[in-house]
Write a protein that holds these residues in place. Structure first.
Motif, mmCIF file in Angstrom:
data_model
loop_
_atom_site.group_PDB
_atom_site.id
_atom_site.type_symbol
_atom_site.label_atom_id
_atom_site.label_comp_id
_atom_site.label_asym_id
_atom_site.label_seq_id
_atom_site.Cartn_x
_atom_site.Cartn_y
_atom_site.Cartn_z
ATOM 1 N N VAL A 1 0.878 -1.176 0.000
ATOM 2 C CA VAL A 1 0.000 0.000 0.000
ATOM 3 C C VAL A 1 0.916 1.227 0.000
ATOM 4 C CG1 VAL A 1 -1.763 1.320 1.222
ATOM 5 C CG2 VAL A 1 -1.855 -1.193 1.218
ATOM 6 N N LEU A 2 0.984 1.890 -1.140
ATOM 7 C CA LEU A 2 1.786 3.101 -1.310
ATOM 8 C C LEU A 2 0.841 4.295 -1.240
ATOM 9 C CD1 LEU A 2 4.302 4.774 -2.170
ATOM 10 C CD2 LEU A 2 3.741 4.170 -4.543
ATOM 11 N N PHE A 3 1.094 5.228 -0.335
ATOM 12 C CA PHE A 3 0.160 6.342 -0.172
ATOM 13 C C PHE A 3 0.921 7.657 -0.019
ATOM 14 C CE2 PHE A 3 1.096 4.535 3.910
ATOM 15 C CZ PHE A 3 1.232 5.605 4.783
ATOM 16 N N SER A 4 0.363 8.701 -0.603
ATOM 17 C CA SER A 4 0.990 10.017 -0.544
ATOM 18 C C SER A 4 0.184 10.956 0.339
ATOM 19 C CB SER A 4 1.109 10.608 -1.953
ATOM 20 O OG SER A 4 -0.167 10.736 -2.558
ATOM 21 N N HIS A 5 0.881 11.974 0.839
ATOM 22 C CA HIS A 5 0.210 13.025 1.606
ATOM 23 C C HIS A 5 0.790 14.367 1.177
ATOM 24 C CE1 HIS A 5 3.846 12.216 4.007
ATOM 25 N NE2 HIS A 5 3.720 13.453 4.489
ATOM 26 N N PRO A 6 0.025 15.451 1.346
ATOM 27 C CA PRO A 6 0.473 16.750 0.855
ATOM 28 C C PRO A 6 1.745 17.280 1.504
ATOM 29 C CG PRO A 6 -1.903 16.760 1.140
ATOM 30 C CD PRO A 6 -1.405 15.486 1.744
ATOM 31 N N ASP B 1 0.575 22.275 -7.807
ATOM 32 C CA ASP B 1 1.666 21.883 -8.706
ATOM 33 C C ASP B 1 2.882 21.403 -7.940
ATOM 34 O OD1 ASP B 1 0.364 22.476 -11.132
ATOM 35 O OD2 ASP B 1 0.800 24.611 -10.879
ATOM 36 N N THR B 2 2.886 21.572 -6.626
ATOM 37 C CA THR B 2 4.084 21.269 -5.843
ATOM 38 C C THR B 2 3.837 20.319 -4.678
ATOM 39 O OG1 THR B 2 3.714 23.240 -4.483
ATOM 40 C CG2 THR B 2 5.156 23.487 -6.416
ATOM 41 N N ALA B 3 2.618 19.834 -4.505
ATOM 42 C CA ALA B 3 2.304 18.916 -3.406
ATOM 43 C C ALA B 3 1.469 17.757 -3.937
ATOM 44 C CB ALA B 3 1.549 19.636 -2.288
ATOM 45 N N ALA B 4 1.663 16.601 -3.322
ATOM 46 C CA ALA B 4 0.888 15.420 -3.717
ATOM 47 C C ALA B 4 -0.478 15.445 -3.053
ATOM 48 C CB ALA B 4 1.634 14.155 -3.315
ATOM 49 N N ILE C 1 8.992 6.299 4.767
ATOM 50 C CA ILE C 1 8.375 7.417 4.062
ATOM 51 C C ILE C 1 9.351 7.884 2.982
ATOM 52 C CG2 ILE C 1 7.248 9.652 4.257
ATOM 53 C CD1 ILE C 1 7.154 9.183 7.305
ATOM 54 N N ILE C 2 8.890 7.895 1.742
ATOM 55 C CA ILE C 2 9.730 8.349 0.638
ATOM 56 C C ILE C 2 9.886 9.865 0.703
ATOM 57 C CG2 ILE C 2 9.838 8.652 -1.873
ATOM 58 C CD1 ILE C 2 8.437 5.961 -2.164
ATOM 59 N N ALA C 3 11.136 10.334 0.566
ATOM 60 C CA ALA C 3 11.418 11.762 0.421
ATOM 61 C C ALA C 3 11.516 12.047 -1.077
ATOM 62 C CB ALA C 3 12.722 12.124 1.122
ATOM 63 N N ASP C 4 10.513 12.700 -1.622
ATOM 64 C CA ASP C 4 10.386 12.841 -3.080
ATOM 65 C C ASP C 4 10.523 14.300 -3.513
ATOM 66 O OD1 ASP C 4 10.024 11.737 -5.634
ATOM 67 O OD2 ASP C 4 7.870 12.073 -5.583
ATOM 68 N N LEU C 5 11.630 14.943 -3.110
ATOM 69 C CA LEU C 5 11.837 16.349 -3.449
ATOM 70 C C LEU C 5 11.867 16.580 -4.958
ATOM 71 C CD1 LEU C 5 14.496 17.400 -0.772
ATOM 72 C CD2 LEU C 5 12.145 18.219 -0.959
ATOM 73 N N SER C 6 12.345 15.597 -5.706
ATOM 74 C CA SER C 6 12.392 15.727 -7.170
ATOM 75 C C SER C 6 11.021 15.519 -7.808
ATOM 76 C CB SER C 6 13.367 14.705 -7.760
ATOM 77 O OG SER C 6 12.853 13.386 -7.608
ATOM 78 N N MET C 7 10.061 15.007 -7.038
ATOM 79 C CA MET C 7 8.707 14.682 -7.490
ATOM 80 C C MET C 7 8.695 13.584 -8.563
ATOM 81 S SD MET C 7 6.578 18.273 -7.374
ATOM 82 C CE MET C 7 7.495 19.200 -8.575
ATOM 83 N N GLU C 8 9.773 12.832 -8.654
ATOM 84 C CA GLU C 8 9.859 11.788 -9.681
ATOM 85 C C GLU C 8 8.831 10.688 -9.451
ATOM 86 O OE1 GLU C 8 13.160 8.642 -11.517
ATOM 87 O OE2 GLU C 8 13.816 10.358 -10.321
ATOM 88 N N GLY D 1 4.842 5.311 2.765
ATOM 89 C CA GLY D 1 4.328 6.664 2.605
ATOM 90 C C GLY D 1 5.189 7.493 1.674
ATOM 91 N N LEU D 2 4.676 8.662 1.319
ATOM 92 C CA LEU D 2 5.417 9.580 0.438
ATOM 93 C C LEU D 2 4.883 10.986 0.580
ATOM 94 C CD1 LEU D 2 6.420 9.237 -3.286
ATOM 95 C CD2 LEU D 2 4.989 11.162 -2.581
ATOM 96 N N SER D 3 5.792 11.954 0.577
ATOM 97 C CA SER D 3 5.407 13.341 0.337
ATOM 98 C C SER D 3 6.600 14.058 -0.284
ATOM 99 C CB SER D 3 4.957 14.062 1.614
ATOM 100 O OG SER D 3 6.066 14.491 2.377
ATOM 101 N N ILE D 4 6.327 15.224 -0.814
ATOM 102 C CA ILE D 4 7.378 16.007 -1.471
ATOM 103 C C ILE D 4 8.068 16.848 -0.399
ATOM 104 C CG2 ILE D 4 7.828 17.696 -3.302
ATOM 105 C CD1 ILE D 4 5.257 16.591 -4.654
ATOM 106 N N ASP D 5 8.725 16.156 0.515
ATOM 107 C CA ASP D 5 9.473 16.766 1.607
ATOM 108 C C ASP D 5 10.811 16.050 1.715
ATOM 109 O OD1 ASP D 5 7.704 18.778 3.031
ATOM 110 O OD2 ASP D 5 6.379 17.032 3.071
#
Length: 216
Positions: free
Chosen positions: A41-46, A125-128, A104-111, A76-80
Motif C-alpha cells: 500500500v503506497l500512499f501520498s500526503h500533501p 503543482d508542488t504537493a501530492a 516514508i519516501i522523500a520525493d523532493l524531485s517529485m519523480e 508513505g510519500l510526500s514532497i518533503d
C-alpha cells in the motif's frame, strides 16, 4: 504541452505493472522490487507537519500489524526532505505516543509523485494529493484511490480492500458492496446460455441467473 506537463498527466493503470521506483526513504533506499512477493500500500500526503496528514499516518501506523498479517507492507510519500520526515515522525511519537513503523519516501524531485499521478495541477503543482495505490505481489497495480487535500482517508477501507482483493484472487470470486471477511461472496456470472440455465441448480444462494452468492 511541455515535457513536464505531459509527465504530470501520466497515470498508472489498473492491472498493469506499477511504475518502478528507486527512492530514498526514512528506512534507507527502497525500490518496487523490494516488495516482490508482498502486497504494497503506497500512499501520498500533501506535506509533513499538517494536521490531516498526521491523523492519517497515525491511522496507518495503528493498523500496521493488521496489514502485516495480510502480507502487506506500507510505504508513505510526500514532497518533503528526509530531515523533515524524521522530524515529523519524532514529533508524532512525542505528541501522540504513536510510532510510525513504515518508511516514508522523500520525493523532493517529485519523480515518484509524477510517475504515480500524485500531483494534480487542479489541486497543487508542488504537493501530492492523498493518493493510495494497492500493488500486488507481482508488482501489478490493483487499485487506485484519490482523495482531496481537505479530507482524510479511511484506513479501514484499505484494510477491507486488500482483504477483498486477496479473497477474489484466491477463490476466483467477486465481493459485494462493503464486503468484509466471513460474508458471502459473489459467484462470477455464467458465460454461456447453457450455464445460465443450470445456475439455479448449483446450490448457490440464487437470485437470478446473473446474481448468485456463496459462502467460502
Amino acid at each position: 504541452m511541455t515535457e513536464q506537463n505531459e509527465r504530470q498527466l501520466q497515470f498508472p493503470q489498473l492491472n498493469k505493472p506499477a511504475p518502478a521506483f528507486n527512492a530514498k526513504t526514512t528506512h534507507g533506499n527502497r525500490t518496487l522490487e523490494d516488495y516482490k512477493g508482498k502486497w504494497l500500500v503506497l500512499f501520498s500526503h500533501p506535506a509533513d507537519f499538517t494536521p490531516v496528514c498526521t491523523t492519517e499516518f497515525m491511522g496507518f501506523a495503528n493498523a500496521a500489524e493488521e496489514f502485516s498479517a495480510m502480507n502487506t507492507e506500507l510505504l508513505g510519500l510526500s514532497i518533503d526532505s528526509i530531515h523533515a520526515h524524521i522530524a515529523w515522525v519524532r514529533n508524532i511519537e512525542e505528541n501522540f505516543g504513536v510510532n510510525i513503523p513504515f518508511p516514508i519516501i522523500a520525493d523532493l524531485s517529485m519523480e515518484v509523485a509524477h510517475a504515480y499521478g500524485m500531483v494534480q495541477p487542479g489541486a497543487s503543482d508542488t504537493a501530492a494529493v492523498r493518493a493510495t495505490f494497492i500493488i500486488d505481489p507481482e508488482g501489478v497495480m490493483r487499485a487506485m484511490v484519490y482523495y482531496p487535500m481537505s479530507n482524510g482517508r479511511s484506513v479501514n477501507e484499505f484494510l477491507r480492500l486488500v482483504k477483498a482483493l486477496q479473497t477474489s484472487d484466491e477463490n476466483s470470486v467477486a465481493t459485494p458492496e462493503n464486503w468484509v471477511e466471513g460474508e458471502p461472496v459473489i459467484v462470477p456470472p455464467p458465460h454461456t446460455v447453457e450455464d445460465a440455465a443450470g445456475r439455479k441448480d448449483k446450490g448457490y444462494d440464487y437470485v437470478d441467473w446473473y446474481f448468485s452468492k456463496k459462502s467460502l
